[in-house]
Design a protein around this motif. Structure first.
Motif, mmCIF file in Angstrom:
data_model
loop_
_atom_site.group_PDB
_atom_site.id
_atom_site.type_symbol
_atom_site.label_atom_id
_atom_site.label_comp_id
_atom_site.label_asym_id
_atom_site.label_seq_id
_atom_site.Cartn_x
_atom_site.Cartn_y
_atom_site.Cartn_z
ATOM 1 N N ARG A 87 0.835 -1.206 0.000
ATOM 2 C CA ARG A 87 0.000 0.000 0.000
ATOM 3 C C ARG A 87 0.874 1.261 0.000
ATOM 4 N NH1 ARG A 87 -3.478 -2.125 4.987
ATOM 5 N NH2 ARG A 87 -4.929 -3.548 3.951
ATOM 6 N N THR A 88 1.968 1.212 0.764
ATOM 7 C CA THR A 88 2.868 2.362 0.821
ATOM 8 C C THR A 88 3.468 2.649 -0.547
ATOM 9 O OG1 THR A 88 3.412 1.955 3.144
ATOM 10 C CG2 THR A 88 4.987 3.272 1.874
ATOM 11 N N GLY A 89 3.828 1.604 -1.278
ATOM 12 C CA GLY A 89 4.359 1.797 -2.620
ATOM 13 C C GLY A 89 3.357 2.463 -3.542
ATOM 14 N N LEU A 90 2.105 2.016 -3.468
ATOM 15 C CA LEU A 90 1.063 2.634 -4.291
ATOM 16 C C LEU A 90 0.878 4.101 -3.920
ATOM 17 C CD1 LEU A 90 -1.565 -0.264 -4.224
ATOM 18 C CD2 LEU A 90 -0.352 0.576 -6.249
ATOM 19 N N ALA A 91 0.819 4.383 -2.615
ATOM 20 C CA ALA A 91 0.654 5.767 -2.173
ATOM 21 C C ALA A 91 1.855 6.620 -2.573
ATOM 22 C CB ALA A 91 0.452 5.809 -0.660
ATOM 23 N N ALA A 92 3.043 6.017 -2.569
ATOM 24 C CA ALA A 92 4.256 6.757 -2.918
ATOM 25 C C ALA A 92 4.254 7.188 -4.380
ATOM 26 C CB ALA A 92 5.493 5.924 -2.617
ATOM 27 N N VAL A 93 3.602 6.422 -5.259
ATOM 28 C CA VAL A 93 3.473 6.837 -6.662
ATOM 29 C C VAL A 93 2.749 8.178 -6.729
ATOM 30 C CG1 VAL A 93 2.395 6.307 -8.887
ATOM 31 C CG2 VAL A 93 3.517 4.487 -7.578
ATOM 32 N N SER A 94 1.630 8.279 -6.013
ATOM 33 C CA SER A 94 0.853 9.523 -6.005
ATOM 34 C C SER A 94 1.606 10.654 -5.324
ATOM 35 C CB SER A 94 -0.491 9.282 -5.303
ATOM 36 O OG SER A 94 -1.165 8.186 -5.862
ATOM 37 N N LEU A 95 2.313 10.326 -4.244
ATOM 38 C CA LEU A 95 3.091 11.341 -3.533
ATOM 39 C C LEU A 95 4.193 11.896 -4.424
ATOM 40 C CD1 LEU A 95 3.768 12.823 -0.881
ATOM 41 C CD2 LEU A 95 5.220 10.867 -0.272
ATOM 42 N N ALA A 96 4.886 11.030 -5.135
ATOM 43 C CA ALA A 96 5.968 11.477 -6.018
ATOM 44 C C ALA A 96 5.427 12.369 -7.129
ATOM 45 C CB ALA A 96 6.697 10.271 -6.607
ATOM 46 N N GLN A 97 4.266 12.024 -7.666
ATOM 47 C CA GLN A 97 3.683 12.851 -8.724
ATOM 48 C C GLN A 97 3.335 14.243 -8.208
ATOM 49 O OE1 GLN A 97 0.416 10.791 -10.580
ATOM 50 N NE2 GLN A 97 1.716 9.136 -11.338
ATOM 51 N N ALA A 98 2.760 14.315 -7.010
ATOM 52 C CA ALA A 98 2.416 15.614 -6.439
ATOM 53 C C ALA A 98 3.667 16.448 -6.172
ATOM 54 C CB ALA A 98 1.613 15.433 -5.151
ATOM 55 N N LEU A 99 4.702 15.814 -5.635
ATOM 56 C CA LEU A 99 5.944 16.538 -5.354
ATOM 57 C C LEU A 99 6.617 17.004 -6.643
ATOM 58 C CD1 LEU A 99 7.322 14.292 -2.484
ATOM 59 C CD2 LEU A 99 6.633 16.688 -2.278
#
Length: 395
Positions: A188-200
């Motif tokens: 789940r953290t990996g999936l959330a990190a995809v979205s976090l990286a895009q926002a950053l």
């Protein structure tokens, strides 16, 4: 004198620039001015009264010049998209406690799945309509065990949709909520990190985006059960791509190329296999498209277009979600413009509009590119018609 309700043009420019995640320096580079000039205009020290300059500024911001020139506050001209974003903002601002009588987790997960299916097809207005209620319903569910799955899925969907619509700060908030909900679960953290990286990345925080993506890769690598994860190497590959794009936005060519090579090797090791999940598409074609975007960030537009054409002419292109293909076409249109080929840029936008109209009609990036195309001179009739639909003109 300026009326009590009038917003100064410099302040409107600053607001729109910030909402698109551009620093003063990045914005100055795009309009061919200095950072000092941008700062003085935004503070009202310099006036912005030449129409040609206003058109250039509006084009870089992806809005019609009238948005900058109007004497009325921006909120009086709210669009459907802006109204939907405000409803999502309100939903994210609420902190409802879990409700024992709320909808069952399976129902929430199904609803999240339907919303993600709409996203993959590029039906962004449908996603925007669904998100406020989805955010409320999933937030009220028990946040432990399997209930965390729909919560992470919905926050990720909100984050990626908001970033796409030019709301990276709000997208970052949603991505951060996804990361919190995913705590303790590497997948789940990996999936959330995809979205976090895009926002950053959208906020020009490339180093932070790269760190977030690579940290998630490290957590997955340490997971004993990673071989049986539902998306196999797709999540790891997507995170590597995100890290490479983040490095490219920082101008770190060596790291960007090294990370894309790792993604290439991972895709090659699985032949023509292609994973397509919630905002995560990985395979040989997806990697080639990512390499094209890395090249655009590093200023190698010729190589970017070559890679794009190679991928778009391959069999795997048509297996990618409509949203993925249309979003890439909007991005590659900018590379065509930077090569001095507005006709090719126009064709890319028209193809994107046929695949997923909302990509061209709701994304500020598409509006900015189309505005620039119009300013280059006569255009195809279809490009002119698309501009008219978006309310853009040469004047």
């Amino acid at each position: 004198m300026r009326g009590r309700g009038e917003v100064p043009i410099g302040r409107r420019m600053a607001e729109l620039r910030a909402r698109r995640g551009m620093s003063q320096q990045v914005f100055a580079d795009r309009i061919g001015r200095s950072k000092s000039w941008v700062d003085k205009v935004e503070r009202g020290v310099r006036t912005l009264d030449r129409l040609s300059v206003i058109e250039t500024v509006a084009g870089a911001l992806g809005v019609a010049p009238t948005i900058l020139l109007t004497d009325k506050p921006r909120r009086e001209g709210v669009t459907d998209t802006e109204a939907a974003v405000e409803r999502i903002r309100a939903a994210l601002a609420r902190h409802d406690p879990p409700d024992a009588d709320g909808p069952p987790v399976r129902q929430l997960d199904d609803q999240a799945g339907y919303a993600w299916a709409a996203y993959r097809k590029g039906h962004h207005p449908q996603v925007l309509r669904a998100l406020p209620d989805l955010l409320t319903a999933t937030r009220q569910a028990n946040h432990t065990g399997t209930a965390a799955d729909p919560l992470v899925r919905v926050y990720r969907l909100a984050a990626q949709t908001l970033v796409k619509l030019g709301e990276p700060h709000l997208g970052l908030l949603a991505a951060d909520r996804a990361m919190i909900a995913a705590t303790g679960d590497p997948h789940r953290t990996g999936l959330a990190a995809v979205s976090l990286a895009q926002a950053l990345r959208a906020l020009r925080r490339g180093r932070l985006a790269k760190a977030a993506a690579l940290s998630a890769v490290h957590q997955i690598d340490l997971t004993p059960s990673r071989a049986v994860l539902p998306d196999g190497p797709g999540l790891t590959g997507t995170l590597l791509i995100e890290a490479a794009l983040a490095a490219a936005t920082c101008g770190d060519a060596a790291t960007a190329h090294g990370l894309t090579e790792r993604a290439v090797d991972l895709a090659a090791a699985h032949g023509n296999w292609q994973y397509d999940g919630d905002g995560v598409a990985f395979g040989p074609v997806a990697v080639t498209l990512a390499r094209a975007l890395v090249a655009t960030h590093l200023g190698d537009h010729h190589h970017a277009v070559t890679l794009h054409r190679h991928a778009a002419n391959g069999e795997g292109w048509h297996r990618l979600p409509a949203e993925h293909r249309a979003a890439h076409l909007v991005d590659i249109a900018r590379a065509h413009l930077d090569l001095g080929d507005p006709a090719a840029a126009g064709r890319a936008l028209l193809t994107a509009d046929r695949l997923a109209p909302a990509e061209t009609r709701t994304r500020p990036a598409a509006r900015a590119t189309l505005t620039t195309i119009l300013r280059t001179g006569p255009t195809w009739a279809d490009v002119t018609r698309l501009a008219a639909v978006l309310g853009l003109t040469r004047q």
